[in-house]
Design a protein around this motif. Structure first.
Motif, PDB file in Angstrom:
ATOM      1  N   VAL A 245      79.698  71.388  40.538  1.00  0.00           N
ATOM      2  CA  VAL A 245      78.882  70.176  40.466  1.00  0.00           C
ATOM      3  C   VAL A 245      79.607  68.931  40.940  1.00  0.00           C
ATOM      4  O   VAL A 245      79.008  67.853  41.005  1.00  0.00           O
ATOM      5  N   GLY A 246      80.895  69.026  41.268  1.00  0.00           N
ATOM      6  CA  GLY A 246      81.600  67.830  41.704  1.00  0.00           C
ATOM      7  C   GLY A 246      82.990  68.127  42.204  1.00  0.00           C
ATOM      8  O   GLY A 246      83.572  69.176  41.917  1.00  0.00           O
ATOM      9  N   VAL A 247      83.524  67.167  42.958  1.00  0.00           N
ATOM     10  CA  VAL A 247      84.892  67.277  43.456  1.00  0.00           C
ATOM     11  C   VAL A 247      85.525  65.885  43.449  1.00  0.00           C
ATOM     12  O   VAL A 247      84.858  64.882  43.748  1.00  0.00           O
ATOM     13  N   LEU A 248      86.780  65.835  43.074  1.00  0.00           N
ATOM     14  CA  LEU A 248      87.512  64.578  42.927  1.00  0.00           C
ATOM     15  C   LEU A 248      88.512  64.370  44.064  1.00  0.00           C
ATOM     16  O   LEU A 248      88.817  65.278  44.830  1.00  0.00           O
ATOM     17  N   ASP A 249      89.060  63.141  44.091  1.00  0.00           N
ATOM     18  CA  ASP A 249      90.235  62.796  44.906  1.00  0.00           C
ATOM     19  C   ASP A 249      90.076  63.216  46.362  1.00  0.00           C
ATOM     20  O   ASP A 249      90.790  64.096  46.867  1.00  0.00           O
ATOM     21  N   ILE A 250      89.161  62.537  47.021  1.00  0.00           N
ATOM     22  CA  ILE A 250      88.901  62.855  48.421  1.00  0.00           C
ATOM     23  C   ILE A 250      89.707  61.945  49.350  1.00  0.00           C
ATOM     24  O   ILE A 250      89.403  61.829  50.534  1.00  0.00           O
ATOM     25  N   ASP A 251      90.769  61.341  48.822  1.00  0.00           N
ATOM     26  CA  ASP A 251      91.602  60.433  49.607  1.00  0.00           C
ATOM     27  C   ASP A 251      92.172  61.115  50.848  1.00  0.00           C
ATOM     28  O   ASP A 251      92.476  60.447  51.841  1.00  0.00           O
ATOM     29  N   THR A 252      92.374  62.419  50.771  1.00  0.00           N
ATOM     30  CA  THR A 252      93.071  63.131  51.839  1.00  0.00           C
ATOM     31  C   THR A 252      92.127  63.898  52.759  1.00  0.00           C
ATOM     32  O   THR A 252      92.584  64.730  53.550  1.00  0.00           O
ATOM     33  N   VAL A 253      90.820  63.657  52.669  1.00  0.00           N
ATOM     34  CA  VAL A 253      89.875  64.357  53.536  1.00  0.00           C
ATOM     35  C   VAL A 253      90.146  64.023  55.006  1.00  0.00           C
ATOM     36  O   VAL A 253      90.414  62.869  55.357  1.00  0.00           O
ATOM     37  N   GLY A 254      90.082  65.044  55.851  1.00  0.00           N
ATOM     38  CA  GLY A 254      90.300  64.840  57.273  1.00  0.00           C
ATOM     39  C   GLY A 254      90.353  66.176  57.987  1.00  0.00           C
ATOM     40  O   GLY A 254      90.136  67.232  57.382  1.00  0.00           O
ATOM     41  N   PRO A 255      90.656  66.180  59.276  1.00  0.00           N
ATOM     42  CA  PRO A 255      90.702  67.431  60.027  1.00  0.00           C
ATOM     43  C   PRO A 255      91.848  68.320  59.573  1.00  0.00           C
ATOM     44  O   PRO A 255      92.930  67.841  59.227  1.00  0.00           O
ATOM     45  N   GLY A 256      91.619  69.613  59.552  1.00  0.00           N
ATOM     46  CA  GLY A 256      92.647  70.572  59.142  1.00  0.00           C
ATOM     47  C   GLY A 256      92.124  71.984  59.263  1.00  0.00           C
ATOM     48  O   GLY A 256      91.196  72.253  60.020  1.00  0.00           O
ATOM     49  N   ARG A 257      92.698  72.872  58.473  1.00  0.00           N
ATOM     50  CA  ARG A 257      92.300  74.282  58.488  1.00  0.00           C
ATOM     51  C   ARG A 257      91.797  74.677  57.107  1.00  0.00           C
ATOM     52  O   ARG A 257      92.409  74.351  56.093  1.00  0.00           O
ATOM     53  N   ARG A 258      90.674  75.405  57.093  1.00  0.00           N
ATOM     54  CA  ARG A 258      90.113  75.810  55.812  1.00  0.00           C
ATOM     55  C   ARG A 258      91.105  76.658  55.023  1.00  0.00           C
ATOM     56  O   ARG A 258      91.127  76.626  53.793  1.00  0.00           O
TER      57      ARG A 258
END
Length: 521
Positions: free
Chosen positions: A317-330
């Motif tokens: 239902v939720g996810v925290l701390d998206i400060d580091t979202v960006g391009p990468g590898r799953r």
């Protein structure tokens, strides 16, 4: 002062007492006791430390008053200008010409100017009102505060309990807050269940509380039933492609030499083992790279582990701390979660977890890993898990845990198991490839012509790190209760240990200090 290239000997050795004594005396106090509580050490670069102290303030409290418990921070830097310093007035700098040390009393962190404005129950309400946050009449005068975590010089997370709801307060360097707010808004618009931003100003971001409970709690109680692995992958895959142009999120494995250096510096006998881990991870990923493209193909969370995910009734239902979202590898996001879970499960045999709880977590790792290997390459997943675990091996010393040497060795042992798991996965891949299309296992890697292909997964491989029989139940060590602090100081950070940042210089939430209760004001 002791001369080291990064100040670590000075801030972690007996000389730190003299620094603290000088800083406290300069402020009109008398240092009674001190102990090192947290170390953020970057070999050859810098060191930050946090100290738990007792201090008498004769001019404030009177000569006969009991000493107060206080937190003091210190930062050592060598021959370079301090960056992003915003409140130098409430700190003291000492130098011997080579090493400069800045000392401050919590919460007056010179890099986090908003921290003192939210740390006190009788102050935080006024701060929220000034920022336009609606409060019920008569509640602003006293708002209960819990300090969730604190990373000196980088950031802090606090929870404010209002009569009708809870709010989370993220304090960071002011230059970063605008970017973080925009990411929250962008992700919400894309349907990603991140907290809503209620207000922000000068490095303080006020967030609503997510529903449900952290996955880190649910998995201990429910194991694999806490949520479906497919839902975890699906939530990550909902991260919008529009964020792909953001700066590249370096994989944790890009910095394994850095983490190995920290482990070797704190515990030299482990040096050969962590060096071998680095070599095997590097060589293994190079081999994977020869059969498939390892460049960024996805938008990633960047620090995805069980404390960042909220679940309710078996659903994400939720996810925290998206400060580091960006391009990468799953594979990096999924490996981060598996690595954290394997350390949570205490696979290193330190016997700090109830056997029944351990078994639930191990079963979840096994089941979720089988799902993850249908999304990403099994060998890559195991190698990247090993890299994340190696970063976690820096935690026990940094957090100054009891018996940190044994805890560090146990985590290194978990990383070695993930490398073993990568070898098994690669053996199975080769066998399946040789068996051809009728083989029992799916193929990943090169096709018939040898051209790199994307992972296909196939049937789950049995490459989960070897699981030992849970040890006989041994009660976890209990720290003696800390004496209550007198009224006045702000509440101190609480919680459990957390791992190192994914690359040098990063201010990832997993590098924050989480201090046990004992300094509540």
């Amino acid at each position: 002062m002791d001369r080291t290239s990064d100040g670590s000997e000075l801030l972690t050795g007996p000389g730190a007492g003299g620094l603290l004594r000088s800083a406290v005396g300069n402020a009109g106090g008398v240092l009674r006791t001190w102990e090192l509580d947290h170390v953020d050490h970057r070999p050859g670069r810098s060191t930050k430390a946090l100290y738990r102290t007792t201090v008498s303030w004769p001019e404030i409290d009177g000569a006969q008053a009991p000493a107060r418990e206080e937190l003091f921070g210190a930062s050592a830097h060598v021959g370079e200008q301090e960056k992003d310093l915003l409140d130098a007035e409430n700190s003291m700098v000492m130098t011997d010409g080579d090493i400069n040390v800045r000392v401050w009393r919590y919460p007056h962190d010179p890099w986090l100017p908003m921290l003192p404005k939210v740390c006190y129950p009788d102050v935080v309400g006024r701060t929220l009102v000034d920022m336009g946050v609606p409060l019920m009449p008569g509640t602003a005068e006293h708002v209960p505060i819990e300090v969730i975590s604190y990373r000196p010089g980088r950031r802090a997370v606090l929870r404010a309990q209002l009569p009708d709801r809870g709010l989370y307060l993220k304090v960071m360097q002011p230059r970063r807050s605008g970017e973080i707010v925009e990411r929250h808004r962008h992700l919400l618009a894309a349907g990603v269940p991140v907290p809503r931003v209620i207000a922000h100003r000068d490095g303080l971001v006020v967030l609503e509380e997510l529903p449900g409970v952290p996955l880190s709690r649910a998995i201990l109680d429910q194991g694999v039933d806490a949520c479906r692995a497919e839902d975890l992958v699906a939530m990550l895959d909902r991260l919008p492609a529009s964020l792909f142009p953001l700066p590249m999120r370096p994989p944790w494995t890009d910095s394994i030499e850095f983490y190995a250096g920290i482990v070797s510096s704190s515990l030299p006998p482990l040096g050969p083992r962590v060096d071998a881990l680095v070599r095997e991870i590097r060589e293994g990923l190079a081999a994977v790279g020869r059969r498939q493209d390892l460049s960024a193909h996805d938008v990633v969370h960047g620090d995805f582990y069980e404390a960042q995910v909220f679940v309710d009734g078996g659903e994400v239902v939720g996810v925290l701390d998206i400060d580091t979202v960006g391009p990468g590898r799953r594979a990096d996001d999924l490996a981060c979660l598996l690595a954290h879970l394997s350390v949570l499960a205490d696979e290193g045999s330190t016997r700090r977890i109830d056997p029944a709880v351990q078994q639930r977590v191990l079963e979840a790792i096994d089941a979720w890993q089988q799902v993850f290997t249908r999304r990403v390459d099994p060998t890559e997943l195991a190698l990247r898990s090993a890299g994340v675990v190696l970063s976690l091996a820096t935690g026990p010393h940094r957090q100054q845990e009891a018996a940190w040497q044994a805890a560090t060795e146990a985590i290194v042992r978990i990383a070695e198991r993930w490398v073993d798991a990568a070898r098994t996965a690669e053996t199975e891949r080769i066998a399946a490839q040789q068996a051809g299309p009728t083989g029992s296992a799916g193929t990943t890697g090169t096709g018939a012509a040898g051209a790199p292909t994307q992972p296909q997964g196939g049937q789950p491989s049995s490459h989960t790190p070897p699981q030992q029989t849970p040890p006989a139940q041994t009660p976890p060590p209990q720290a003696p209760p800390s004496p209550g602090a007198p009224a006045g100081p702000p509440p101190a950070p609480q919680g459990g240990a957390a791992p190192q940042a994914p690359y040098p210089g990063d201010d990832s939430p997993t590098l924050e200090r989480r201090i046990p209760p004992g300094l509540d004001g």
